[in-house]
Design an enzyme around this catalytic site. Sequence first.
Site, PDB file in Angstrom:
ATOM      1  N   HIS A  20     -34.861 -35.247  28.075  1.00 42.78           N
ATOM      2  CA  HIS A  20     -34.504 -33.817  28.090  1.00 42.78           C
ATOM      3  C   HIS A  20     -35.756 -32.959  28.327  1.00 42.78           C
ATOM      4  CE1 HIS A  20     -30.999 -35.035  25.247  1.00 42.78           C
ATOM      5  NE2 HIS A  20     -30.479 -34.787  26.427  1.00 42.78           N
ATOM      6  N   LYS A  44     -17.634 -33.651  19.709  1.00 44.17           N
ATOM      7  CA  LYS A  44     -18.392 -34.899  19.941  1.00 44.17           C
ATOM      8  C   LYS A  44     -18.885 -35.535  18.642  1.00 44.17           C
ATOM      9  CE  LYS A  44     -20.327 -35.068  24.559  1.00 44.17           C
ATOM     10  NZ  LYS A  44     -21.590 -35.210  25.309  1.00 44.17           N
ATOM     11  N   ARG A  97     -29.167 -38.922  35.541  1.00 44.75           N
ATOM     12  CA  ARG A  97     -29.811 -40.226  35.379  1.00 44.75           C
ATOM     13  C   ARG A  97     -29.224 -41.148  36.427  1.00 44.75           C
ATOM     14  NH1 ARG A  97     -28.568 -39.950  29.111  1.00 44.75           N
ATOM     15  NH2 ARG A  97     -26.856 -38.867  30.126  1.00 44.75           N
ATOM     16  N   SER A 135     -29.447 -40.090  24.354  1.00 47.89           N
ATOM     17  CA  SER A 135     -29.390 -39.778  22.916  1.00 47.89           C
ATOM     18  C   SER A 135     -28.555 -40.808  22.153  1.00 47.89           C
ATOM     19  CB  SER A 135     -28.785 -38.392  22.698  1.00 47.89           C
ATOM     20  OG  SER A 135     -29.574 -37.405  23.294  1.00 47.89           O
TER      21      SER A 135
HETATM   22  P1  ADP Z   1     -24.045 -33.324  27.176  1.00 47.88           P
HETATM   23  O1  ADP Z   1     -23.221 -33.635  25.970  1.00 47.88           O
HETATM   24  O2  ADP Z   1     -23.853 -31.941  27.712  1.00 47.88           O
HETATM   25  O3  ADP Z   1     -24.012 -34.379  28.273  1.00 47.88           O
HETATM   26  P2  ADP Z   1     -26.715 -34.293  26.559  1.00 47.88           P
HETATM   27  O4  ADP Z   1     -27.605 -33.778  25.486  1.00 47.88           O
HETATM   28  O5  ADP Z   1     -26.283 -35.713  26.452  1.00 47.88           O
HETATM   29  O6  ADP Z   1     -25.529 -33.268  26.598  1.00 47.88           O
HETATM   30  O7  ADP Z   1     -27.427 -34.101  27.974  1.00 47.88           O
HETATM   31  C1  ADP Z   1     -27.768 -32.833  28.462  1.00 47.88           C
HETATM   32  C2  ADP Z   1     -28.138 -32.939  29.917  1.00 47.88           C
HETATM   33  O8  ADP Z   1     -29.345 -33.695  30.038  1.00 47.88           O
HETATM   34  C3  ADP Z   1     -27.107 -33.670  30.791  1.00 47.88           C
HETATM   35  O9  ADP Z   1     -27.119 -33.047  32.066  1.00 47.88           O
HETATM   36  C4  ADP Z   1     -27.635 -35.075  30.886  1.00 47.88           C
HETATM   37  O10 ADP Z   1     -27.212 -35.715  32.083  1.00 47.88           O
HETATM   38  C5  ADP Z   1     -29.133 -34.783  30.913  1.00 47.88           C
HETATM   39  N1  ADP Z   1     -29.935 -35.916  30.430  1.00 47.88           N
HETATM   40  C6  ADP Z   1     -29.857 -36.547  29.244  1.00 47.88           C
HETATM   41  N2  ADP Z   1     -30.787 -37.528  29.149  1.00 47.88           N
HETATM   42  C7  ADP Z   1     -31.467 -37.509  30.311  1.00 47.88           C
HETATM   43  C8  ADP Z   1     -32.545 -38.283  30.852  1.00 47.88           C
HETATM   44  N3  ADP Z   1     -33.083 -39.291  30.176  1.00 47.88           N
HETATM   45  N4  ADP Z   1     -32.969 -38.008  32.098  1.00 47.88           N
HETATM   46  C9  ADP Z   1     -32.405 -36.991  32.807  1.00 47.88           C
HETATM   47  N5  ADP Z   1     -31.389 -36.218  32.371  1.00 47.88           N
HETATM   48  C10 ADP Z   1     -30.930 -36.469  31.139  1.00 47.88           C
END
Ligand code: ADP
Length: 168
Positions: A20, A44, A97, A135
């Site tokens: 992030h 979630k 990703r 995460s």
């Molecule tokens: P959500 O529940 O909205 O998917 P996340 O916290 O899981 O929230 O992710 C927020 C954003 O960050 C999403 O667009 C996700 O694809 C992106 N993201 C999460 N981890 C990574 C990573 N390691 N590399 C690139 N983008 C990421």
Amino acid sequence: MSQKRVGVYPGTFDPFTLGHFDIVQRALKVVDHLIIGVADNAIKNPLFDVNERKAMVERDVQQLLAQGMSVEVRSFDELLIHFVRNSGANVIVRGLRAVSDFEYEFQMAGMNASIDSSIETIFLMASDKYQFIASRFIKEVRRLNGDISPFVSNHVAQCLAQKFSSKK
Ligand code: ADP
């Protein structure tokens, strides 16, 4: 007249990872101001409540503020497009990703564009070394006492340690 580009990077951030953080740094190269939107997302069933998640993001981006970057953290509990509009933003930033992210992100961007076509979604890729960080895996590895230090900041690692010790 050029319009100021204000971006919203929304997510659950349960917890905020180095993946992030990498996206935040990249986003700051393309927008003039970035709002990291921490979604309440009770549906979630997150490990950390929204205030805890927001505090973790704030702590991790302090170093960017110290470097003079224009970034802030807000929580929200409304439709993303409404949050973006109410924040005066015009760009949504999402991270990508693997291919597995694509379908969900594609549908979400399409839905958002049909609700408000004036707001663009842009996708940024984290660098190779952060691509695989998610995460949900971090929570699982930590729950089973694995080492998560390569994937999150020291502060987030401490918050995870505290959370899991209080759950025992
Ligand atoms: P959500 O529940 O909205 O998917 P996340 O916290 O899981 O929230 O992710 C927020 C954003 O960050 C999403 O667009 C996700 O694809 C992106 N993201 C999460 N981890 C990574 C990573 N390691 N590399 C690139 N983008 C990421």
